[in-house]
Design a protein around this motif. Structure first.
Motif, PDB file in Angstrom:
ATOM      1  N   MET A  82       0.805  -1.179   0.272  1.00 49.40           N
ATOM      2  CA  MET A  82       0.082  -0.003   0.131  1.00 49.40           C
ATOM      3  C   MET A  82       1.017   1.159   0.120  1.00 49.40           C
ATOM      4  SD  MET A  82      -2.262  -1.273   3.050  1.00 49.40           S
ATOM      5  CE  MET A  82      -3.676   0.277   2.920  1.00 49.40           C
ATOM      6  N   SER A  83       0.484   2.234  -0.793  1.00 47.55           N
ATOM      7  CA  SER A  83       1.098   3.602  -0.332  1.00 47.55           C
ATOM      8  C   SER A  83       0.883   4.033   0.836  1.00 47.55           C
ATOM      9  CB  SER A  83       0.476   4.355  -1.481  1.00 47.55           C
ATOM     10  OG  SER A  83      -0.845   4.941  -1.082  1.00 47.55           O
ATOM     11  N   ILE A  84       1.411   5.051   1.261  1.00 42.93           N
ATOM     12  CA  ILE A  84       1.442   5.757   2.632  1.00 42.93           C
ATOM     13  C   ILE A  84       0.236   6.303   2.678  1.00 42.93           C
ATOM     14  CG2 ILE A  84       2.922   7.932   2.054  1.00 42.93           C
ATOM     15  CD1 ILE A  84       2.867   6.143   5.507  1.00 42.93           C
ATOM     16  N   GLU A  85      -0.323   6.947   1.435  1.00 43.50           N
ATOM     17  CA  GLU A  85      -1.575   7.548   1.540  1.00 43.50           C
ATOM     18  C   GLU A  85      -2.744   6.637   1.784  1.00 43.50           C
ATOM     19  OE1 GLU A  85       0.576   7.925  -1.060  1.00 43.50           O
ATOM     20  OE2 GLU A  85       1.240  10.109  -0.456  1.00 43.50           O
ATOM     21  N   GLU A  86      -2.868   5.337   1.003  1.00 39.51           N
ATOM     22  CA  GLU A  86      -3.677   4.418   1.243  1.00 39.51           C
ATOM     23  C   GLU A  86      -3.756   3.848   2.545  1.00 39.51           C
ATOM     24  OE1 GLU A  86      -4.164   2.086  -2.934  1.00 39.51           O
ATOM     25  OE2 GLU A  86      -2.035   1.821  -1.607  1.00 39.51           O
ATOM     26  N   TYR A  87      -2.446   3.560   3.284  1.00 35.09           N
ATOM     27  CA  TYR A  87      -2.332   3.146   4.705  1.00 35.09           C
ATOM     28  C   TYR A  87      -3.212   4.098   5.782  1.00 35.09           C
ATOM     29  CZ  TYR A  87      -0.729   1.081   8.951  1.00 35.09           C
ATOM     30  OH  TYR A  87      -0.673   0.585  10.339  1.00 35.09           O
ATOM     31  N   MET A  88      -2.530   5.394   5.401  1.00 32.78           N
ATOM     32  CA  MET A  88      -3.249   6.465   6.369  1.00 32.78           C
ATOM     33  C   MET A  88      -4.731   6.563   6.154  1.00 32.78           C
ATOM     34  SD  MET A  88      -0.645   7.682   7.975  1.00 32.78           S
ATOM     35  CE  MET A  88      -1.248   9.024   8.862  1.00 32.78           C
ATOM     36  N   ALA A  89      -5.332   6.402   5.074  1.00 34.71           N
ATOM     37  CA  ALA A  89      -6.861   6.455   4.905  1.00 34.71           C
ATOM     38  C   ALA A  89      -7.482   5.387   5.357  1.00 34.71           C
ATOM     39  CB  ALA A  89      -7.168   6.378   3.412  1.00 34.71           C
ATOM     40  N   VAL A  90      -6.851   4.019   5.546  1.00 36.53           N
ATOM     41  CA  VAL A  90      -7.492   2.891   6.475  1.00 36.53           C
ATOM     42  C   VAL A  90      -7.225   3.248   7.804  1.00 36.53           C
ATOM     43  CG1 VAL A  90      -6.948   0.587   6.970  1.00 36.53           C
ATOM     44  CG2 VAL A  90      -6.893   1.327   4.531  1.00 36.53           C
ATOM     45  N   ASP A  91      -5.958   3.814   8.357  1.00 36.41           N
ATOM     46  CA  ASP A  91      -5.737   4.196   9.669  1.00 36.41           C
ATOM     47  C   ASP A  91      -6.898   5.272  10.288  1.00 36.41           C
ATOM     48  OD1 ASP A  91      -4.194   3.371  11.972  1.00 36.41           O
ATOM     49  OD2 ASP A  91      -3.475   5.614  11.943  1.00 36.41           O
ATOM     50  N   GLU A  92      -7.250   6.006   9.467  1.00 37.17           N
ATOM     51  CA  GLU A  92      -8.174   6.907   9.665  1.00 37.17           C
ATOM     52  C   GLU A  92      -9.478   6.583   9.711  1.00 37.17           C
ATOM     53  OE1 GLU A  92      -9.912  11.248   7.780  1.00 37.17           O
ATOM     54  OE2 GLU A  92      -7.865  10.827   7.718  1.00 37.17           O
ATOM     55  N   ALA A  93      -9.851   5.610   8.724  1.00 37.03           N
ATOM     56  CA  ALA A  93     -11.051   4.650   8.603  1.00 37.03           C
ATOM     57  C   ALA A  93     -11.390   4.215  10.076  1.00 37.03           C
ATOM     58  CB  ALA A  93     -11.253   4.016   7.595  1.00 37.03           C
ATOM     59  N   TRP A  94     -10.236   3.660  10.560  1.00 31.26           N
ATOM     60  CA  TRP A  94     -10.349   2.800  11.767  1.00 31.26           C
ATOM     61  C   TRP A  94     -10.823   3.497  13.118  1.00 31.26           C
ATOM     62  CZ3 TRP A  94     -10.750  -2.485  12.559  1.00 31.26           C
ATOM     63  CH2 TRP A  94     -10.681  -2.710  13.784  1.00 31.26           C
ATOM     64  N   ASP A  95     -10.212   4.910  12.886  1.00 30.83           N
ATOM     65  CA  ASP A  95     -10.808   5.903  14.045  1.00 30.83           C
ATOM     66  C   ASP A  95     -10.204   5.332  15.340  1.00 30.83           C
ATOM     67  OD1 ASP A  95     -11.757   8.051  14.860  1.00 30.83           O
ATOM     68  OD2 ASP A  95     -13.813   7.271  15.140  1.00 30.83           O
ATOM     69  N   TYR A  96      -8.954   5.259  15.736  1.00 25.13           N
ATOM     70  CA  TYR A  96      -8.496   4.783  16.980  1.00 25.13           C
ATOM     71  C   TYR A  96      -8.882   5.448  17.889  1.00 25.13           C
ATOM     72  CZ  TYR A  96      -4.951   4.329  20.483  1.00 25.13           C
ATOM     73  OH  TYR A  96      -4.411   4.145  21.661  1.00 25.13           O
ATOM     74  N   MET A  97      -9.157   4.903  19.243  1.00 25.52           N
ATOM     75  CA  MET A  97      -9.655   5.712  20.252  1.00 25.52           C
ATOM     76  C   MET A  97      -8.638   5.416  21.287  1.00 25.52           C
ATOM     77  SD  MET A  97     -12.514   6.914  19.236  1.00 25.52           S
ATOM     78  CE  MET A  97     -13.445   7.449  20.555  1.00 25.52           C
ATOM     79  N   PRO A  98      -8.157   6.548  22.223  1.00 23.00           N
ATOM     80  CA  PRO A  98      -7.120   6.474  23.224  1.00 23.00           C
ATOM     81  C   PRO A  98      -7.626   5.305  24.244  1.00 23.00           C
ATOM     82  CG  PRO A  98      -7.743   8.664  22.764  1.00 23.00           C
ATOM     83  CD  PRO A  98      -8.633   7.999  21.848  1.00 23.00           C
ATOM     84  N   GLY A  99      -6.843   4.358  24.605  1.00 25.88           N
ATOM     85  CA  GLY A  99      -7.160   3.398  25.502  1.00 25.88           C
ATOM     86  C   GLY A  99      -7.249   1.969  24.800  1.00 25.88           C
ATOM     87  N   GLU A 100      -7.549   2.185  23.573  1.00 26.96           N
ATOM     88  CA  GLU A 100      -7.710   0.886  22.733  1.00 26.96           C
ATOM     89  C   GLU A 100      -6.277   0.207  22.421  1.00 26.96           C
ATOM     90  OE1 GLU A 100     -11.406   1.448  20.038  1.00 26.96           O
ATOM     91  OE2 GLU A 100      -9.589   2.206  19.123  1.00 26.96           O
ATOM     92  N   ASP A 101      -6.134  -1.093  22.069  1.00 23.49           N
ATOM     93  CA  ASP A 101      -4.983  -1.621  21.503  1.00 23.49           C
ATOM     94  C   ASP A 101      -4.456  -0.711  20.264  1.00 23.49           C
ATOM     95  OD1 ASP A 101      -4.941  -3.510  23.205  1.00 23.49           O
ATOM     96  OD2 ASP A 101      -5.971  -4.983  21.713  1.00 23.49           O
ATOM     97  N   SER A 102      -3.126  -0.999  19.969  1.00 23.55           N
ATOM     98  CA  SER A 102      -2.686   0.030  18.799  1.00 23.55           C
ATOM     99  C   SER A 102      -3.421  -0.656  17.545  1.00 23.55           C
ATOM    100  CB  SER A 102      -1.035  -0.253  18.684  1.00 23.55           C
ATOM    101  OG  SER A 102      -1.102  -1.661  18.352  1.00 23.55           O
ATOM    102  N   SER A 103      -3.209   0.075  16.525  1.00 20.61           N
ATOM    103  CA  SER A 103      -3.799  -0.195  15.167  1.00 20.61           C
ATOM    104  C   SER A 103      -3.550  -1.698  14.947  1.00 20.61           C
ATOM    105  CB  SER A 103      -3.121   0.591  14.042  1.00 20.61           C
ATOM    106  OG  SER A 103      -3.657   0.286  12.831  1.00 20.61           O
TER     107      SER A 103
END
Length: 132
Positions: free
Chosen positions: A77-98
Motif C-alpha cells: 500500500m502507499s502511505i496515503e492508502e495506509y493513512m486512509a485505512v488508519d483514519e477509517a479505523w478511527d483509533y480511540m485512546p485506551g484501545e490496542d494499537s492499530s
C-alpha cells in the motif's frame, strides 16, 4: 482452487480452498493471533468490520482460524492508502494499537473492497522487547 502459503512465522500453513482460508497456528503467538482476530471481528462496529476480512470460526484454543478468502494485493500500500485505512479505523485512546500493517500480503480484495487479511499485530507486538 487451492493455494498454500508457508510464509508466515506464526501461522503456517495458510490454506485457501475456494471461498475459505484456513490459518493454522505454528506457535503460541499464532494461536494468540487467531484468537485476537476472531474476537476483534466479532466485537467491532460495522464501519470497522468492513475493513476486516470476515472471520467465520476459530477453534477454542486458536489452533485454527477460518476466514473468507480474499484476493491478496500484489503491491504494498502507499502511505496515503495506509493513512486512509488508519483514519477509517478511527483509533480511540485506551484501545490496542492499530491492528494493521501496510504489507501487501496483509491486505486483499473481498466483495469489491480492500480488507485486512492479517489484523493481529496487537496480539503479539506487546511481548516484543522494547527498542533501545
Amino acid at each position: 482452487m487451492i493455494s498454500i502459503s508457508r510464509a508466515g512465522s506464526m501461522r503456517s500453513p495458510v490454506i485457501v480452498v475456494g471461498r475459505f482460508a484456513f490459518k493454522f497456528a505454528r506457535n503460541e503467538r499464532g494461536r494468540a493471533s487467531n484468537l485476537y482476530e476472531a474476537n476483534l471481528y466479532r466485537s467491532v462496529n460495522a464501519a470497522r468490520r468492513a475493513l476486516l476480512c470476515p472471520v467465520l470460526w476459530v477453534s477454542g484454543r486458536g489452533f485454527v482460524l477460518i476466514m473468507r478468502a480474499a484476493e491478496p494485493l500484489t503491491e504494498m500500500m502507499s502511505i496515503e492508502e495506509y493513512m486512509a485505512v488508519d483514519e477509517a479505523w478511527d483509533y480511540m485512546p485506551g484501545e490496542d494499537s492499530s491492528p494493521f500493517e501496510p504489507k501487501a500480503c496483509d491486505w486483499g480484495w473481498f466483495e469489491g473492497r480492500m480488507v485486512a487479511l492479517d489484523y493481529s499485530t496487537p496480539a503479539w507486538k506487546s511481548d516484543e522487547p522494547a527498542a533501545p
